[in-house]
Design a protein around this motif. Structure first.
Motif, mmCIF file in Angstrom:
data_model
loop_
_atom_site.group_PDB
_atom_site.id
_atom_site.type_symbol
_atom_site.label_atom_id
_atom_site.label_comp_id
_atom_site.label_asym_id
_atom_site.label_seq_id
_atom_site.Cartn_x
_atom_site.Cartn_y
_atom_site.Cartn_z
ATOM 1 N N LEU A 46 0.980 -1.264 -0.045
ATOM 2 C CA LEU A 46 -0.030 -0.041 -0.087
ATOM 3 C C LEU A 46 0.861 1.393 0.019
ATOM 4 O O LEU A 46 0.519 2.307 -0.427
ATOM 5 C CB LEU A 46 -0.724 -0.206 1.020
ATOM 6 C CG LEU A 46 -2.043 -0.899 1.189
ATOM 7 C CD1 LEU A 46 -2.871 -1.120 2.562
ATOM 8 C CD2 LEU A 46 -3.135 -0.675 0.284
ATOM 9 N N GLU A 47 1.957 1.170 0.532
ATOM 10 C CA GLU A 47 2.910 2.299 0.658
ATOM 11 C C GLU A 47 3.371 2.475 -0.844
ATOM 12 O O GLU A 47 3.567 3.695 -1.016
ATOM 13 C CB GLU A 47 3.861 2.199 1.456
ATOM 14 C CG GLU A 47 5.034 3.433 1.805
ATOM 15 C CD GLU A 47 6.038 3.175 2.621
ATOM 16 O OE1 GLU A 47 6.980 4.043 2.438
ATOM 17 O OE2 GLU A 47 6.323 2.431 3.424
ATOM 18 N N MET A 48 3.805 1.672 -1.346
ATOM 19 C CA MET A 48 4.283 1.559 -2.868
ATOM 20 C C MET A 48 3.198 2.217 -4.012
ATOM 21 O O MET A 48 3.567 3.146 -4.512
ATOM 22 C CB MET A 48 4.697 0.188 -3.108
ATOM 23 C CG MET A 48 5.860 -0.137 -2.938
ATOM 24 S SD MET A 48 6.226 -2.031 -3.428
ATOM 25 C CE MET A 48 6.588 -1.876 -5.125
ATOM 26 N N GLN A 49 1.930 1.805 -3.495
ATOM 27 C CA GLN A 49 0.913 2.496 -4.265
ATOM 28 C C GLN A 49 0.640 3.909 -3.772
ATOM 29 O O GLN A 49 0.568 4.837 -4.935
ATOM 30 C CB GLN A 49 -0.526 1.951 -4.011
ATOM 31 C CG GLN A 49 -1.730 2.469 -4.510
ATOM 32 C CD GLN A 49 -3.035 1.719 -4.380
ATOM 33 O OE1 GLN A 49 -3.308 1.514 -2.961
ATOM 34 N NE2 GLN A 49 -3.796 1.246 -5.213
ATOM 35 N N GLU B 200 -4.802 7.478 -5.278
ATOM 36 C CA GLU B 200 -4.302 6.015 -5.285
ATOM 37 C C GLU B 200 -4.908 4.759 -5.793
ATOM 38 O O GLU B 200 -4.278 3.856 -6.163
ATOM 39 C CB GLU B 200 -4.138 5.800 -3.578
ATOM 40 C CG GLU B 200 -3.167 6.917 -2.856
ATOM 41 C CD GLU B 200 -3.095 6.608 -1.349
ATOM 42 O OE1 GLU B 200 -3.670 5.521 -0.852
ATOM 43 O OE2 GLU B 200 -2.766 7.368 -0.659
ATOM 44 N N ASN B 201 -6.184 4.730 -5.767
ATOM 45 C CA ASN B 201 -7.047 3.634 -6.547
ATOM 46 C C ASN B 201 -6.747 3.612 -7.950
ATOM 47 O O ASN B 201 -7.320 2.574 -8.398
ATOM 48 C CB ASN B 201 -8.398 3.946 -6.217
ATOM 49 C CG ASN B 201 -9.053 4.796 -6.768
ATOM 50 O OD1 ASN B 201 -8.556 5.730 -7.199
ATOM 51 N ND2 ASN B 201 -10.602 4.791 -6.489
ATOM 52 N N LEU B 202 -5.909 4.214 -8.573
ATOM 53 C CA LEU B 202 -5.424 4.233 -10.249
ATOM 54 C C LEU B 202 -4.092 3.731 -10.158
ATOM 55 O O LEU B 202 -3.508 3.521 -11.084
ATOM 56 C CB LEU B 202 -5.579 5.602 -10.711
ATOM 57 C CG LEU B 202 -6.928 6.101 -10.831
ATOM 58 C CD1 LEU B 202 -6.836 7.543 -11.326
ATOM 59 C CD2 LEU B 202 -7.752 5.383 -11.666
ATOM 60 N N VAL B 203 -3.651 3.266 -9.097
ATOM 61 C CA VAL B 203 -2.323 2.718 -9.196
ATOM 62 C C VAL B 203 -2.044 1.187 -8.973
ATOM 63 O O VAL B 203 -2.594 0.811 -7.755
ATOM 64 C CB VAL B 203 -1.104 3.427 -8.014
ATOM 65 C CG1 VAL B 203 0.318 2.889 -8.185
ATOM 66 C CG2 VAL B 203 -1.233 5.010 -8.487
ATOM 67 N N GLY B 204 -1.729 0.340 -9.819
ATOM 68 C CA GLY B 204 -1.246 -1.105 -9.308
ATOM 69 C C GLY B 204 -0.077 -1.411 -8.907
ATOM 70 O O GLY B 204 0.849 -0.437 -9.137
#
Length: 408
Positions: A99-102, A113-117
């Motif tokens: 989650l930190e990477m995201q 954030e919810n656009l990052v895989g």
């Protein structure tokens, strides 16, 4: 695919940023000793997204993050990838780190954030070193040049010996549509997908449900039709992003040129799958098994994958041993319906078995066929219309060496 040449053209540039509106980067951040280990893929605009993931019950932390983006947000704009650490079997801390990477990536790009895989590959069971990740994400600079695409392709590799890139162009609604792919994978390639990460980009205009339908269907006869060693990874992921910048009309199966998009995507997936099989750890040869005349296509693929996955077949190909008995034995234990008295087997252009009976052949000629870098085995069952293909590689001394010292 005789008609496919009229549908698409293979691009010589072959890189993940060939479609309009995609940029990439790759660098060494410190998870590995020297090689590149952090990669970023970005679309100029939020893209439709689809994904297929490992069937292993033990799944790495990044998968839960990426699945939410694919299945809940249904849009993706960026993918952050690291190699050198799988972030798998790392408990609650693993999810915190994923989650930190995201979050780090979203903040860097100023997107939600919810656009990052998030994808990770490497050693299982070791907690992620986050300081190199933090510094690396801050230092990454994306661009759409070939050099950046190569950096991305290199940064996702683990035991791979070569980069795996491909891209094709086609015309839909009078607009050029490009589909490109990059992958990594060399070992733990079975039974559904590989220890593989695959990233496909396209500027086609298509919504996420249609994209998911196409990717899921195509995966069955491409990424799910390869095997190296019989192991299934915790991190397997294939993601496709479609940002719509080609400005064609929305693609659905009812679109008059849907077949162009579907066939082009299938060729990208097939290219990547075959590259992974050919680059199996320690491999020297690509093995292709074609099965015809099965009860169903599913049974044909099952037999093809059983044959190409047989350690005895793989070692026979490695040693150029004309032992077709290993092939017919694998057909028999595949679990599919067969009639022993109707089976035909060819290796290369040499018929070895016809109607279940041995056919005289030249050992020397067959040995020369088996010494080639690509070995084709054809199995004809003559009991139905089902057909299927699977790809794999030979099993060599180097496979043992690589995996005996993977962590050292």
């Amino acid at each position: 695919m005789g008609s496919s040449t009229a549908i698409m053209t293979k691009l010589s540039s072959k890189n993940i940023v060939s479609p309009k509106g995609f940029k990439a980067a790759g660098m060494h951040c410190g998870l590995k000793h020297k090689k590149k280990d952090l990669a970023l893929l970005v679309s100029d605009v939020p893209a439709s997204v689809a994904g297929v993931f490992t069937t292993n019950a033990i799944q790495a932390a990044p998968l839960s993050v990426t699945k939410k983006v694919v299945y809940e947000t249904k849009k993706m704009q960026a993918m952050i990838v690291n190699s050198g650490n799988a972030n798998a079997c790392t408990g609650k801390q693993g999810l915190v780190d994923a989650l930190e990477m995201q979050t780090l990536t979203a903040q860097k790009l100023n997107i939600a954030e919810n656009l990052v895989g998030v994808c990770s590959t490497g050693v299982i069971g070791e907690t992620m070193k986050m300081k190199p990740i933090q510094q690396g994400v801050a230092a990454l600079v994306v661009d759409d040049c070939l050099e950046n695409a190569i950096d991305f392709a290199q940064a996702i590799l683990t035991t791979d010996t070569v980069m795996k890139n491909t891209s094709y162009t086609t015309i839909i609604d009078g607009k050029e549509v490009i589909i490109a792919g990059v992958a990594k994978g060399s070992g733990m390639i079975e039974p559904n997908m590989a220890t593989m990460l695959g990233f496909i980009t396209t500027d086609a205009n298509i919504d996420s449900p249609m994209l998911q339908m196409a990717l899921s269907q195509i995966t069955d006869c491409t990424f799910n039709a390869i095997t190296v060693d019989g192991d299934t990874s915790t991190n397997d992921t294939v993601i496709i992003m479609a940002n719509g910048l080609a400005q064609n009309k929305p693609l659905t199966p009812e679109h008059p040129e849907w077949h162009k998009f579907y066939t082009t995507l299938q060729m990208v997936a097939e290219d990547l799958a075959k590259m992974i099989a050919k680059d199996g750890e320690g491999a020297t040869k690509l093995i292709e098994v074609n099965v015809t005349g099965a009860k169903t296509d599913e049974e044909a693929r099952k037999i093809a994958k059983t044959v190409v996955g047989s350690p005895l077949v793989k070692t026979a190909v490695f040693g150029a041993d004309a032992n077709w008995g290993r092939v017919i034995a694998a057909v028999g234990y595949s679990g599919a319906v067969v009639d022993p008295e109707k089976i035909g087997i060819k290796i290369g252009d040499k018929m070895l078995v016809e109607s279940g009976e041995p056919v005289h052949f030249s050992e020397e000629e067959l040995m020369q066929i088996l010494k080639q870098q690509e070995v084709k085995i054809d199995v004809a069952l003559h009991i139905g219309d089902g057909k299927g293909t699977a790809w794999g590689c030979d099993l060599t001394y180097d496979y043992v060496q690589i995996n005996a010292s993977y962590r050292s």
